[in-house]
Structure formats: structure tokens, C-alpha cells
Design an enzyme around this catalytic site. Structure first.
Site, PDB file in Angstrom:
ATOM      1  N   ARG A  55      33.368 -56.080 -10.204  1.00 35.46           N
ATOM      2  CA  ARG A  55      33.477 -54.692 -10.999  1.00 35.46           C
ATOM      3  C   ARG A  55      34.529 -54.570 -11.856  1.00 35.46           C
ATOM      4  O   ARG A  55      34.426 -53.956 -12.864  1.00 35.46           O
ATOM      5  CB  ARG A  55      33.793 -53.472  -9.838  1.00 35.46           C
ATOM      6  CG  ARG A  55      32.573 -53.395  -8.723  1.00 35.46           C
ATOM      7  CD  ARG A  55      32.927 -52.196  -7.796  1.00 35.46           C
ATOM      8  NE  ARG A  55      31.630 -52.022  -6.897  1.00 35.46           N
ATOM      9  CZ  ARG A  55      31.617 -51.038  -6.112  1.00 35.46           C
ATOM     10  NH1 ARG A  55      32.678 -50.197  -6.073  1.00 35.46           N
ATOM     11  NH2 ARG A  55      30.728 -50.927  -5.201  1.00 35.46           N
TER      12      ARG A  55
ATOM     13  N   ASP B 252      35.344 -34.843  -7.113  1.00 42.50           N
ATOM     14  CA  ASP B 252      35.147 -36.256  -7.048  1.00 42.50           C
ATOM     15  C   ASP B 252      36.339 -37.180  -7.971  1.00 42.50           C
ATOM     16  O   ASP B 252      36.711 -36.476  -9.005  1.00 42.50           O
ATOM     17  CB  ASP B 252      33.917 -37.025  -7.330  1.00 42.50           C
ATOM     18  CG  ASP B 252      33.681 -38.446  -6.752  1.00 42.50           C
ATOM     19  OD1 ASP B 252      32.878 -38.483  -5.698  1.00 42.50           O
ATOM     20  OD2 ASP B 252      34.226 -39.409  -7.025  1.00 42.50           O
TER      21      ASP B 252
END
Length: 275
Positions: free
Chosen positions: A40, A145
Site C-alpha cells: 500500500r 471516518d
């Protein structure tokens, strides 16, 4: 580490990544996440034209206010979700809301790890259906979030058709518009549903939380598993202060908090109330 590396990545780099993401957002990465961290973050290293993870991490260390920190966090957060995931919680939400009577304020629900929006929009659909039988039924839906990228996706409310394939056809017709032309194969939440949810960024491990007020239901599902026990306990203590006296805290199927906090008591399948 068994990785095919085109960018230099050492055990020390992974140790630094673990420490940095823990200090920044409280996420505890174990050794099994080495491959994930490389895969990632390598995209970010390449995009900046750097040759090693050490260079990238040094850059972050040198500027605590760098915008790259948000990309770092976004890359390492996991966003697995679906519409009406763990459906018993939505039956529980409806039953709880049906018992609610006008108390001089709206019925308030918070999706505390909203990801790409499937959870808060599932809540919004549940509340919209309920509002037909309970009038008036003022309701406030908040969704937060840590990941700014998924929040942008959530606010747009656009999904591949396959993401909603399990929903009944009447629900699809009522709450979604079908994409046409370049958007064929996609659906979008109708405007009134998108506007029913207020999205905002929030770090659950922050020492101070914004003045959120009290909620009748808090969804915090499959979130605590990413934190160590002291961080889990701190989050739960915060949530206890924001839950109405007769409110519900809904957790994921793999989360048990009885050994972490004495603020809550179980009241159903993966559901808790204030002690």
C-alpha cells in the site's frame, strides 16, 4: 521478508511504520501486516519519486503537518463494508427507534467508522422506511471516518451495481438511481438519502473529541479490532459519554468489550447499553 521489492524496504522501515501509524491514529499493526504495508505504501513512495521507504518516512518525520500524513493514514486503514452488513443490527435499530417517542430532540445515530458509506446509508434507508409509520420522526444521522478518500466516495454515494445486488428490487427502485451511458453498471443513492447523512472526518483515538452531543445509537463495528487494549478502552470511555441513557452501542461480531470497560452491559447480540 519474502517480498519481491522494487523499492528498498527493510525490517527497520516496517518498525518505523508501525510506530508512526500507532502514534498518529492508534492502529496496532502486527508482523503479519508487513506485506500489506509494503504494497500500500509503495504506491506513495513511487508517486513522490523516492527510491526507498527510509526516504519517505524521513520526509514524514521532518514535517508533522505535511499533507502526506493523510495519504499515509489512508493507505494503511482497512475499509471492508457492505450494505446491511450484520443485518440483525438494523432490525435492532428499527425496534429501538420504534420505542422512541418525541423527546424534544431528533433521534440521533452515529456511524463512527463509515468507510465508503454503505453502513450510514443502510441506517438512512432503515430510518426512511420507519418514518412512514412514525410521523413526525425527526432524525439526525452522522457518519465519520479517519480516511478522507473513503469519505469522498461516501458523500458521492455511487456504487457498482454488484455492491447492491443483494438488496430487494423494491428497495433498489426506491433509494437508488441507475447509471446510464458512461455510468452504466453503477447506481447512486437518491439525493434525499445522500443529504440525510452528515459526513465528517474524525480520529477516534484523539484525546479530545468534538462536541458531538448524545446519540441514541452508535455503530462502532469492526473498528476496535485494529487497536490495542488501552486504545480500545479509551475509545469506549469516550463513547460512553456520548451515548444516551437508554441508547445502544453496536459492535462487530468479533468484538467483545466486557474485559475492557465497565461502562457497558450486553443487551443482545453484539449490542450494549450503559451499565
Amino acid at each position: 521478508m519474502g517480498l519481491e521489492l522494487d523499492i528498498k524496504f527493510t525490517p527497520e522501515d516496517f518498525r518505523r511504520i508501525r510506530g508512526m501509524v500507532y502514534r498518529r491514529v492508534g492502529i496496532a499493526l502486527n508482523d503479519s501486516k508487513t506485506h500489506m504495508a509494503y504494497a500500500r505504501l509503495a504506491k506513495r513512495v513511487r508517486s513522490l519519486g523516492l527510491k526507498s521507504f527510509a526516504e519517505y518516512l524521513d520526509r514524514l518525520d521532518q514535517d508533522a503537518l505535511s499533507e502526506e500524513w493523510q495519504n499515509f493514514v489512508n493507505a494503511l486503514t482497512t475499509n471492508l463494508t457492505s450494505f446491511f452488513r450484520e443485518p440483525h443490527h438494523f432490525s435492532m435499530l428499527r425496534a429501538h427507534a420504534e420505542r422512541w417517542r418525541k423527546r424534544g430532540r431528533p433521534y440521533r445515530v452515529w456511524s463512527s467508522a463509515s468507510s465508503t458509506g454503505e453502513e450510514p446509508y443502510s441506517i438512512a434507508m432503515t430510518m426512511a422506511e420507519l418514518a412512514e409509520s412514525l410521523r413526525p420522526f425527526p432524525c439526525e444521522l452522522l457518519a465519520s471516518d479517519i480516511d478522507t478518500h473513503v469519505l469522498q466516495q461516501a458523500m458521492h454515494g455511487v456504487y457498482l451495481r454488484e455492491r447492491v445486488s443483494q438488496l430487494p428490487e423494491p428497495q433498489l427502485r426506491r433509494f437508488f438511481d441507475k447509471g446510464v451511458g458512461a455510468n452504466d453498471g453503477k447506481v447512486r443513492l437518491k439525493k434525499r438519502l445522500r443529504e440525510a447523512v452528515t459526513f465528517f472526518q474524525m480520529n477516534l483515538v484523539a484525546e479530545e473529541w468534538p462536541p458531538l452531543g448524545e446519540f441514541d445509537v452508535i455503530f462502532c463495528r469492526n473498528v476496535l479490532i485494529y487497536f490495542d487494549k488501552p486504545t480500545q478502552a479509551a475509545i469506549l470511555n469516550h463513547m460512553a459519554r456520548h451515548l444516551a441513557p437508554d441508547g445502544l452501542l453496536l459492535l462487530g461480531h468479533s468484538e467483545n468489550i466486557l474485559h475492557l470497560s465497565d461502562a457497558f452491559l450486553p443487551c443482545g447480540k453484539t449490542s450494549y447499553r450503559l451499565a
